[in-house]
Design a protein around this motif. Structure first.
Motif, PDB file in Angstrom:
ATOM      1  N   ALA A  38      43.263  47.299  49.573  1.00  0.00           N
ATOM      2  CA  ALA A  38      41.905  46.282  49.433  1.00  0.00           C
ATOM      3  C   ALA A  38      40.960  47.513  48.692  1.00  0.00           C
ATOM      4  O   ALA A  38      40.349  47.301  47.814  1.00  0.00           O
ATOM      5  CB  ALA A  38      41.384  45.998  50.578  1.00  0.00           C
ATOM      6  N   PHE A  61      41.122  38.660  45.753  1.00  0.00           N
ATOM      7  CA  PHE A  61      40.265  39.874  44.895  1.00  0.00           C
ATOM      8  C   PHE A  61      40.499  39.322  43.298  1.00  0.00           C
ATOM      9  O   PHE A  61      41.548  38.670  43.017  1.00  0.00           O
ATOM     10  CB  PHE A  61      40.961  41.028  44.796  1.00  0.00           C
ATOM     11  CG  PHE A  61      40.718  41.860  46.086  1.00  0.00           C
ATOM     12  CD1 PHE A  61      39.394  42.855  46.234  1.00  0.00           C
ATOM     13  CD2 PHE A  61      41.082  41.519  47.313  1.00  0.00           C
ATOM     14  CE1 PHE A  61      39.145  43.647  47.237  1.00  0.00           C
ATOM     15  CE2 PHE A  61      40.887  42.173  48.669  1.00  0.00           C
ATOM     16  CZ  PHE A  61      39.664  43.271  48.526  1.00  0.00           C
ATOM     17  N   ASN A 110      41.835  38.403  55.640  1.00  0.00           N
ATOM     18  CA  ASN A 110      42.332  38.536  54.288  1.00  0.00           C
ATOM     19  C   ASN A 110      41.239  37.982  53.232  1.00  0.00           C
ATOM     20  O   ASN A 110      40.519  37.000  53.634  1.00  0.00           O
ATOM     21  CB  ASN A 110      43.401  37.621  54.188  1.00  0.00           C
ATOM     22  CG  ASN A 110      44.897  38.030  55.052  1.00  0.00           C
ATOM     23  OD1 ASN A 110      44.935  39.358  55.089  1.00  0.00           O
ATOM     24  ND2 ASN A 110      45.620  37.142  55.406  1.00  0.00           N
ATOM     25  N   HIS A 111      41.412  38.601  52.192  1.00  0.00           N
ATOM     26  CA  HIS A 111      40.644  38.034  51.008  1.00  0.00           C
ATOM     27  C   HIS A 111      41.179  37.816  49.821  1.00  0.00           C
ATOM     28  O   HIS A 111      42.407  38.489  49.676  1.00  0.00           O
ATOM     29  CB  HIS A 111      39.261  39.075  50.786  1.00  0.00           C
ATOM     30  CG  HIS A 111      38.223  38.932  51.626  1.00  0.00           C
ATOM     31  ND1 HIS A 111      38.195  39.597  52.901  1.00  0.00           N
ATOM     32  CD2 HIS A 111      36.825  38.354  51.589  1.00  0.00           C
ATOM     33  CE1 HIS A 111      37.243  39.328  53.554  1.00  0.00           C
ATOM     34  NE2 HIS A 111      36.365  38.796  52.792  1.00  0.00           N
ATOM     35  N   ALA A 154      39.218  47.541  45.038  1.00  0.00           N
ATOM     36  CA  ALA A 154      37.905  47.631  44.741  1.00  0.00           C
ATOM     37  C   ALA A 154      37.434  48.862  43.959  1.00  0.00           C
ATOM     38  O   ALA A 154      36.381  48.741  43.074  1.00  0.00           O
ATOM     39  CB  ALA A 154      37.076  47.864  46.039  1.00  0.00           C
ATOM     40  N   PRO A 197      37.085  34.336  51.689  1.00  0.00           N
ATOM     41  CA  PRO A 197      37.729  35.036  52.660  1.00  0.00           C
ATOM     42  C   PRO A 197      38.634  34.103  53.744  1.00  0.00           C
ATOM     43  O   PRO A 197      38.366  32.905  53.961  1.00  0.00           O
ATOM     44  CB  PRO A 197      36.185  35.177  53.639  1.00  0.00           C
ATOM     45  CG  PRO A 197      35.353  34.257  53.037  1.00  0.00           C
ATOM     46  CD  PRO A 197      35.721  34.054  51.703  1.00  0.00           C
ATOM     47  N   THR A 233      42.228  42.969  54.636  1.00  0.00           N
ATOM     48  CA  THR A 233      40.997  43.528  54.730  1.00  0.00           C
ATOM     49  C   THR A 233      40.533  44.164  56.252  1.00  0.00           C
ATOM     50  O   THR A 233      39.581  44.633  56.278  1.00  0.00           O
ATOM     51  CB  THR A 233      39.961  42.790  54.098  1.00  0.00           C
ATOM     52  OG1 THR A 233      39.571  41.459  54.775  1.00  0.00           O
ATOM     53  CG2 THR A 233      40.265  42.787  52.629  1.00  0.00           C
ATOM     54  N   TYR A 267      37.650  45.265  41.362  1.00  0.00           N
ATOM     55  CA  TYR A 267      37.794  43.979  41.879  1.00  0.00           C
ATOM     56  C   TYR A 267      36.850  43.481  42.802  1.00  0.00           C
ATOM     57  O   TYR A 267      36.513  44.259  43.711  1.00  0.00           O
ATOM     58  CB  TYR A 267      39.264  43.883  42.451  1.00  0.00           C
ATOM     59  CG  TYR A 267      40.340  43.771  41.272  1.00  0.00           C
ATOM     60  CD1 TYR A 267      41.070  42.641  40.958  1.00  0.00           C
ATOM     61  CD2 TYR A 267      40.732  44.916  40.450  1.00  0.00           C
ATOM     62  CE1 TYR A 267      41.907  42.386  39.980  1.00  0.00           C
ATOM     63  CE2 TYR A 267      41.938  44.750  39.501  1.00  0.00           C
ATOM     64  CZ  TYR A 267      42.335  43.643  39.402  1.00  0.00           C
ATOM     65  OH  TYR A 267      43.273  43.568  38.293  1.00  0.00           O
ATOM     66  N   GLU A 268      36.644  42.212  42.797  1.00  0.00           N
ATOM     67  CA  GLU A 268      35.596  41.320  43.797  1.00  0.00           C
ATOM     68  C   GLU A 268      36.462  40.921  44.809  1.00  0.00           C
ATOM     69  O   GLU A 268      37.216  39.986  44.655  1.00  0.00           O
ATOM     70  CB  GLU A 268      34.743  40.491  42.780  1.00  0.00           C
ATOM     71  CG  GLU A 268      33.843  39.864  43.908  1.00  0.00           C
ATOM     72  CD  GLU A 268      33.325  38.537  43.202  1.00  0.00           C
ATOM     73  OE1 GLU A 268      32.385  37.864  43.871  1.00  0.00           O
ATOM     74  OE2 GLU A 268      33.666  38.326  42.008  1.00  0.00           O
ATOM     75  N   ALA A 269      36.162  40.929  46.343  1.00  0.00           N
ATOM     76  CA  ALA A 269      36.652  40.306  47.196  1.00  0.00           C
ATOM     77  C   ALA A 269      36.081  38.988  47.167  1.00  0.00           C
ATOM     78  O   ALA A 269      34.671  38.784  47.284  1.00  0.00           O
ATOM     79  CB  ALA A 269      36.627  40.916  48.374  1.00  0.00           C
ATOM     80  N   TYR A 270      36.911  37.923  47.469  1.00  0.00           N
ATOM     81  CA  TYR A 270      36.246  36.567  47.558  1.00  0.00           C
ATOM     82  C   TYR A 270      37.203  35.841  48.224  1.00  0.00           C
ATOM     83  O   TYR A 270      38.367  36.031  48.637  1.00  0.00           O
ATOM     84  CB  TYR A 270      36.009  35.878  46.216  1.00  0.00           C
ATOM     85  CG  TYR A 270      37.099  35.379  45.694  1.00  0.00           C
ATOM     86  CD1 TYR A 270      37.212  34.201  45.386  1.00  0.00           C
ATOM     87  CD2 TYR A 270      37.924  36.194  44.981  1.00  0.00           C
ATOM     88  CE1 TYR A 270      38.391  33.677  44.568  1.00  0.00           C
ATOM     89  CE2 TYR A 270      39.083  35.841  44.256  1.00  0.00           C
ATOM     90  CZ  TYR A 270      39.144  34.562  43.898  1.00  0.00           C
ATOM     91  OH  TYR A 270      40.210  33.889  43.238  1.00  0.00           O
ATOM     92  N   GLY A 305      46.565  36.437  49.363  1.00  0.00           N
ATOM     93  CA  GLY A 305      45.336  37.165  49.875  1.00  0.00           C
ATOM     94  C   GLY A 305      45.729  38.771  50.031  1.00  0.00           C
ATOM     95  O   GLY A 305      47.015  39.093  49.795  1.00  0.00           O
TER      96      GLY A 305
END
Length: 368
Positions: free
Chosen positions: A151, A363, A360-361, A155, A164, A132, A159-162, A129
């Motif tokens: 983060a 990416f 945290n995420h 972005a 969580p 974030t 990049y996409e946050a996923y 992770g």
């Protein structure tokens, strides 16, 4: 701007160069990082083509690093074509970030992967992770930490946050066993079918094998989890036999068979920070000092055998284990990470009155 590949010295030095002295970030020990990226030594990497280390420099100054790698077993199990990035540590510099991420993306694209995701340092059962939120929280060993701009840089590069997650911290002094002691837990504690297996220096090898089996069983239905072979677990747990405080790791057996484990270690971050993540003549001294001062411990993972889920086993263990930790001098207990969708573990955190520490995420980005 200079991009280098395979410069391990620069790869190790990068977070020290870009984050400075005041950061909460704590680097892995240099020797551990070296063996993580040793083909044929780390079972994750059969050969050197399975990973790459990149650093970026400007005018001789290190501006960041990123690792790229493949986890073949994960792709085979989940029918995916994903490359992974790891240890993305970078100055707040758009050009440096773009160069590093581009290098990892190109590495994955050239090998036929259609997605890249991270941080995976180096699998879903190790550090994962990007932080974030909760940037003021002091991380425990094995917890991911990154400053706010990481983060943002991801972005900005598409990049996409996923996925969580949260890390947690439990105040052991405030813990009241009555908050989680219900009929199911009381039945377990009163039944002769349930026994706590002793953890001593002599029994640690067997307890670690129990730990592997319980991890594979308990986490089998979790997303992204890949069962660990004995060789892989031994590699990841190589140093645990020297680190474990036998008083605070707990294994419970049901009718003579391993049923659940809470694998807990002292927080090593103060020791690692004091050594600057390097082994030297002063390392034993720092280790002894840290043992005398340790007040924080970390749950590496807690797992219940799959057929015993939802029976109150883990909370029964906590009723016994947390007061033992407190009696041993520990005051705070950290939790590595819990996925937002893990209802059972998040419910236990509520009962323990655990406070969220970091957000945290993962990416990810499509490789076109």
């Amino acid at each position: 701007m200079e991009l280098r590949e395979g410069d391990f010295d620069a790869f190790f030095e990068a977070p020290f160069a870009v984050y400075g002295e005041g950061t909460p970030y704590v680097s892995p020990m240099r020797s551990d990082l070296r063996r993580f990226y040793a083909a044929g030594v780390n079972p994750l990497f059969a050969n050197a083509a399975d990973f790459a280390l990149f650093t970026v420099h400007r005018d001789g100054k290190i501006l960041g690093r990123i690792g790229a790698h493949v986890h073949a077993a994960s792709n085979a199990l989940y029918k995916t074509k994903t490359a992974y990035f790891a240890y993305f540590d970078c100055a707040d510099d758009a050009e440096a970030a773009r160069t590093l991420l581009g290098a990892a993306e190109n590495w994955g694209h050239q090998r036929g992967f259609d997605t890249i995701a991270g941080n995976f340092n180096l699998t879903a059962m190790q550090q994962i992770g990007v932080t974030t939120d909760g940037f003021d929280g002091v991380p425990y060993v094995d917890q991911v930490y990154s400053p706010p701009h990481i983060a943002r840089l991801l972005a900005e590069n598409g990049y996409e946050a996923y996925f969580p997650m949260r890390t947690f911290e439990v105040d052991l002094d405030a813990f009241d066993p009555a908050t989680i002691l219900g009929p199911k837990q009381q039945d377990i504690l009163n039944s002769p079918d349930w026994q706590f297996a002793q953890v001593t220096r002599a029994t640690i090898p067997q307890r670690l094998e129990d730990a592997r089996k319980l991890l594979n069983s308990g986490f089998g239905q979790n997303p992204m989890f890949v069962p660990l072979t004995a060789e892989e677990f031994e590699f990841q747990a190589k140093e645990l036999k020297w680190i474990i405080d036998p008083r605070i790791t707990s294994v419970i057996h049901h009718k003579g068979e391993p049923a659940a484990i809470a694998l807990v270690i002292p927080d090593l971050n103060p020791f690692i920070r004091a050594t600057k993540s390097r082994i030297s003549w002063s390392t034993p001294w720092h280790f002894l000092v840290s043992r005398l001062k340790r007040r924080r411990a970390l749950v590496v993972y807690a797992s219940v055998r799959e057929d015993l889920h939802a029976k109150g086993v883990m909370s029964a263990m906590m009723v016994i284990l947390l007061p033992i930790m407190r009696a041993a001098g520990y005051r705070q207990l950290g939790i590595t990470w819990i996925w937002d969708e893990n209802a059972g573990s998040n419910r236990l955190m509520e009962h323990l009155n655990a406070k969220p520490l970091h957000r945290n995420h993962l990416f990810r980005k499509a490789l076109i």
